[in-house]
Scaffold this motif. Structure first.
Motif, short mmCIF file in Angstrom:
data_model
loop_
_atom_site.label_atom_id
_atom_site.label_comp_id
_atom_site.label_asym_id
_atom_site.label_seq_id
_atom_site.Cartn_x
_atom_site.Cartn_y
_atom_site.Cartn_z
N HIS A 1 0.84 -1.19 0.00
CA HIS A 1 0.00 0.00 0.00
C HIS A 1 0.88 1.25 0.00
N LEU A 2 0.52 2.21 -0.83
CA LEU A 2 1.24 3.48 -0.89
C LEU A 2 0.24 4.62 -0.92
N SER A 3 0.67 5.77 -0.43
CA SER A 3 -0.15 6.97 -0.51
C SER A 3 0.76 8.17 -0.77
N ILE A 4 0.45 8.93 -1.81
CA ILE A 4 1.23 10.11 -2.19
C ILE A 4 0.49 11.36 -1.73
N HIS A 5 1.21 12.24 -1.08
CA HIS A 5 0.61 13.49 -0.59
C HIS A 5 1.71 14.55 -0.52
N GLU A 6 1.49 15.60 0.25
CA GLU A 6 2.51 16.62 0.47
C GLU A 6 2.38 17.16 1.88
N ALA A 7 3.47 17.71 2.38
CA ALA A 7 3.52 18.26 3.74
C ALA A 7 4.07 19.67 3.71
N ALA A 8 3.59 20.49 4.66
CA ALA A 8 4.08 21.87 4.83
C ALA A 8 3.86 22.70 3.57
N LEU A 9 2.63 22.76 3.11
CA LEU A 9 2.27 23.55 1.93
C LEU A 9 2.12 25.02 2.34
N VAL A 10 3.17 25.80 2.08
CA VAL A 10 3.21 27.21 2.44
C VAL A 10 3.73 28.01 1.26
N ASP A 11 3.01 29.06 0.87
CA ASP A 11 3.45 29.96 -0.21
C ASP A 11 3.85 29.18 -1.46
N TYR A 12 3.01 28.27 -1.86
CA TYR A 12 3.27 27.41 -3.02
C TYR A 12 1.93 26.90 -3.50
N ALA A 13 1.88 26.44 -4.73
CA ALA A 13 0.64 25.89 -5.26
C ALA A 13 0.41 24.48 -4.75
N GLY A 14 -0.85 24.13 -4.53
CA GLY A 14 -1.19 22.76 -4.18
C GLY A 14 -0.86 21.82 -5.34
N MET A 15 -0.46 20.61 -4.99
CA MET A 15 -0.09 19.61 -5.99
C MET A 15 -1.22 18.61 -6.18
N VAL A 16 -1.65 18.42 -7.43
CA VAL A 16 -2.47 17.28 -7.80
C VAL A 16 -1.62 16.38 -8.67
N LEU A 17 -2.10 15.19 -8.95
CA LEU A 17 -1.32 14.21 -9.72
C LEU A 17 -1.98 13.97 -11.07
N ASN A 18 -1.16 14.07 -12.11
CA ASN A 18 -1.63 13.95 -13.48
C ASN A 18 -0.97 12.73 -14.13
N VAL B 1 -3.60 29.39 -0.97
CA VAL B 1 -2.78 28.81 0.09
C VAL B 1 -2.37 29.90 1.07
N ASN B 2 -1.95 31.03 0.53
CA ASN B 2 -1.53 32.15 1.38
C ASN B 2 -2.71 32.82 2.07
N GLU B 3 -3.86 32.85 1.39
CA GLU B 3 -5.04 33.48 1.98
C GLU B 3 -5.55 32.70 3.19
N TYR B 4 -5.59 31.40 3.08
CA TYR B 4 -6.01 30.57 4.22
C TYR B 4 -5.07 30.76 5.41
N LEU B 5 -3.77 30.79 5.13
CA LEU B 5 -2.81 30.91 6.22
C LEU B 5 -2.86 32.30 6.84
N TYR B 6 -3.13 33.32 6.05
CA TYR B 6 -3.31 34.67 6.60
C TYR B 6 -4.46 34.67 7.59
N ASN B 7 -5.55 34.02 7.23
CA ASN B 7 -6.72 33.94 8.10
C ASN B 7 -6.36 33.28 9.43
N VAL B 8 -5.60 32.20 9.37
CA VAL B 8 -5.24 31.45 10.58
C VAL B 8 -4.31 32.25 11.47
N THR B 9 -3.32 32.90 10.88
CA THR B 9 -2.34 33.65 11.69
C THR B 9 -2.96 34.91 12.27
N LEU B 10 -3.85 35.56 11.53
CA LEU B 10 -4.54 36.73 12.10
C LEU B 10 -5.45 36.29 13.24
N ALA B 11 -6.14 35.17 13.07
CA ALA B 11 -7.01 34.66 14.13
C ALA B 11 -6.21 34.39 15.40
#
Length: 680
Positions: free
Chosen positions: A200-217, A435-445
């Motif tokens: 079993h394998l699972s591909i994902h990403e960690a620490a997504l900050v100031d970068y585009a989200g990755m999907v798999l093509n 990605v940056n907008e969500y994190l701005y919301n969290v850090t301001l909160a």
């Protein structure tokens, strides 16, 4: 708190090398990086068998030459880490970070070619790697048009995949598909699959900050490319100076449950940046929410308006009497009248409807020991929200609100932002901008000591470690689809989420529906396609540090014996173990409560759920402390239970057990079992 033991194994500087490898601490996993092909590449072996074939690395840029052909390994560094750190809340109190690391630098002889490092960490249950691009002449300002990272799946011809489509209108809110791997064209991560050898394998990403989200093509059979979600102008990522990418993660396990019993995603994130977060409180809540979905109340104003002062006080009284911490109120602020789904411009985040007195409710809640849980729905107009966000959080802080549920309902690529020139642009939920907008919301909160529960979010990548007030999020097909989803979530949905979406982190699924026939019974009806016992088991199976008792209070009062489990079960855990399961079929979880508030830290809880097939599961209780007795409070499907027509058949019993015992769980179709092991 971090307890660190760092051992430097080797440091070498070499002018020429062909292959650099690192193995996991137990030696089962080896990842190799090479410059032997035309483009730098990597491969992964698990127990001496290839699971990821030679796969390309690098970038393409709008202006600069690509990081691809002609790059050679010019330096390597290795180290090993074996440390532990403490979570302020989570699935377990102490997390072990044990990995071997290699940093491999690739450079091109051409003066304008550039240089970058691939840092790899090999854990006993998977691998993470990221790109580190230093400041260098000619690359001060870059526009990444494509990340060249590949995942070439070995044994893909006979592999099975479980996935949801990426870049669809409904974001992450899809029913999971079970298909041959070659049928997974453009998919979200976590992307889980089983190769022809049963690994079993699972591909994902960690620490997504100031970068585009990755999907798999999947551009050619068995070879997936990292496909970065672009800005509205087509550029994938915009960077200035040195930068690191998110970690690309590949979890590897012989058994499906071993994917779950992994902390790779958390370990690849940075430690807490917020300092003292004692104000972030796990807990349980009720809310003025489900009634809107089943049409007993409305978000908008009028005679059926849900968010009234009187109605909220009723929920606060119920919460206070039965031990809930808060009451979520949606629809309190002006803007909900009319077609709000497509008109986020009209929301005010500080102006309440006339029939909702936030000051009076803050005072009433304080008197009764129950907090208001705030709600901000943007309908995807993030500029309107950004312009009011500081005032909105200030109002909530003044009103004793410490948790806020945010919403970004909008078609996948239709997040609306207004730039400084007044031009409206539309962005994807998982673009670099958002990605940056969500994190701005969290850090301001965080500056207002407010925790955030994001709905219609960017996917979880473990940032709750770095920002512990990002307490949970949605990011999958939740309970509300059972009210109007047509079709609702299928019986296999929970057993699918456990091995896919939940690998990323907590989910606010909103469990606990007791009225399973509000639209009638049967298989074709919009309703939870579960038994009552399965709804109870969700509180253990689907982890979230805040859990909702989602149904109407009257439905809990009608079934007080079953409701007792929801009152008892905690949301913060000292330990969590996935005991048994197969992707999309069934899952069994055991969790030990953390000592907090009324919880002693001695009790264990178990949750088991199945798909449309009834099944019998034998569970060893060896996770319990030896030499101790526990009183097992068992909530299980009754003899005649089945989800379509007899979902309420529930058997409740108590018995004494120890770590030497076994329990036989009989799960009905789409059924479950929930158990509290009360220490004696």
């Amino acid at each position: 708190m971090r307890i660190s033991a760092l051992l430097l194994l080797a440091f070498s500087s070499v002018s020429v090398a062909k292959t650099a490898s690192i193995a996991s601490p137990n030696g089962n996993i080896t990842i190799s990086l090479s410059d032997e092909l035309s483009t730098p590449s990597y491969s992964i072996n698990f127990k001496n068998k290839t699971v990821i074939d030679n796969s390309a690395l690098g970038f393409a840029f709008k202006q600069q030459a690509p990081f691809s052909e002609g790059f050679k390994i010019t330096n390597t560094q290795q180290q090993s880490v074996n440390s532990q750190w403490q979570q302020p809340w989570g699935e377990r109190t102490t997390v072990t970070d044990h990995h071997n690391e290699i940093a491999v630098t690739f450079s091109k002889a051409d003066p304008h070619g550039g240089t970058y490092t691939v840092r790899v960490r090999a854990f006993n249950n998977g691998v993470g790697f990221r790109y580190e691009v230093p400041a260098q002449a000619g690359f001060e300002n870059i526009a990444i048009t494509k990340e060249l990272t590949e995942f070439a799946i070995a044994g893909a011809d006979n592999a099975t995949a479980w996935w949801i489509p990426a870049r669809g209108w409904n974001r992450y809110e899809y029913v999971y598909n079970t298909t041959p791997l070659q049928d997974a064209a453009l998919v979200h991560t976590p992307f889980t699959f089983k190769n022809q050898d049963g690994v079993h394998l699972s591909i994902h990403e960690a620490a997504l900050v100031d970068y585009a989200g990755m999907v798999l093509n999947q551009r050619r059979p068995g070879v997936f490319q990292a496909d970065l979600t672009p800005w509205s102008d087509g550029i994938a990522v915009k960077k200035h100076g040195a930068f690191n990418t998110p970690w690309r993660t590949i979890q590897i396990a012989e058994k499906a449950v071993d994917l779950i019993n992994s902390d790779i995603i958390l370990n690849l994130n940075e430690p807490n940046k917020l300092g003292d977060v004692s104000w972030v409180k796990p807990g349980k809540y009720v809310g003025i929410w489900w009634g809107m979905h089943i049409n007993t109340h409305t978000w908008g104003s009028g005679e059926k308006h849900g968010a009234t002062t009187e109605h909220t006080k009723y929920y606060m009284d119920f919460a206070a009497e039965y031990g809930f911490d808060g009451v979520l109120v949606e629809g309190w602020n002006t803007g909900w009248d009319g077609d709000w789904f497509f008109n986020g411009d009209v929301f005010s985040f500080t102006q309440a409807y006339d029939d909702f007195d936030i000051d009076a409710l803050a005072k009433y809640g304080k008197q009764h020991g129950v907090q208001l849980i705030g709600h901000h729905e943007t309908s995807g107009n993030v500029t309107n929200y950004r312009n009011q966000m500081a005032d909105a959080f200030a109002l909530y802080e003044k009103s004793n609100v410490s948790q806020v549920k945010t919403g970004y309902v909008a078609d996948g690529g239709n997040i609306k932002r207004i730039d400084q020139q007044g031009i409206a642009r539309h962005e994807w939920h998982d673009s670099q901008f958002m990605v940056n907008e969500y994190l701005y919301n969290v850090t301001l909160a965080a500056k207002h000591k407010i925790s955030i529960n994001t709905h219609e979010p960017i996917k979880d990548t473990g940032l709750r470690r770095t920002y512990p007030n990002w307490i949970t999020r949605e990011g999958a097909r939740g309970q509300e689809f059972n009210a109007w989803g047509t079709p609702p979530n299928p019986p296999e949905h929970i057993a699918m989420l456990a091995f896919t979406r939940m690998l990323a982190g907590p989910m606010d699924f909103t469990p606990g529906i007791f009225d399973l026939s509000f639209n009638g019974l049967g298989a074709e009806t919009n309703r939870p396609q579960t038994t009552l016992a399965k709804q109870l088991a969700l509180y253990v199976v689907l982890y979230s540090p805040i859990q909702m008792a989602a149904d109407l209070p009257k439905n809990y009062l009608a079934k007080p014996d079953a409701f007792q489990f929801i009152q008892d079960v905690p949301t913060d855990w000292q330990q969590s173990i996935a005991l048994d399961g197969e992707v999309g079929d069934f899952i069994v979880f055991a969790r030990k409560e953390r000592k907090r508030d009324k919880y002693t830290g001695n009790d264990w809880y178990l949750g088991a759920v199945t798909d449309e097939h009834a099944r019998t599961i034998e569970v060893k209780l060896d996770f319990l402390e030896p030499g101790k007795q526990f009183e097992a409070h068992i909530y299980q499907d009754g003899k005649h239970a089945e989800w379509k027509n007899k979902p309420y058949d529930l058997n409740i019993e108590k018995r004494l057990v120890t770590a030497n015992d076994k329990l036989t769980l009989k799960l009905a179709t789409s059924g479950g079992t929930a158990i509290r092991f009360k220490a004696i």
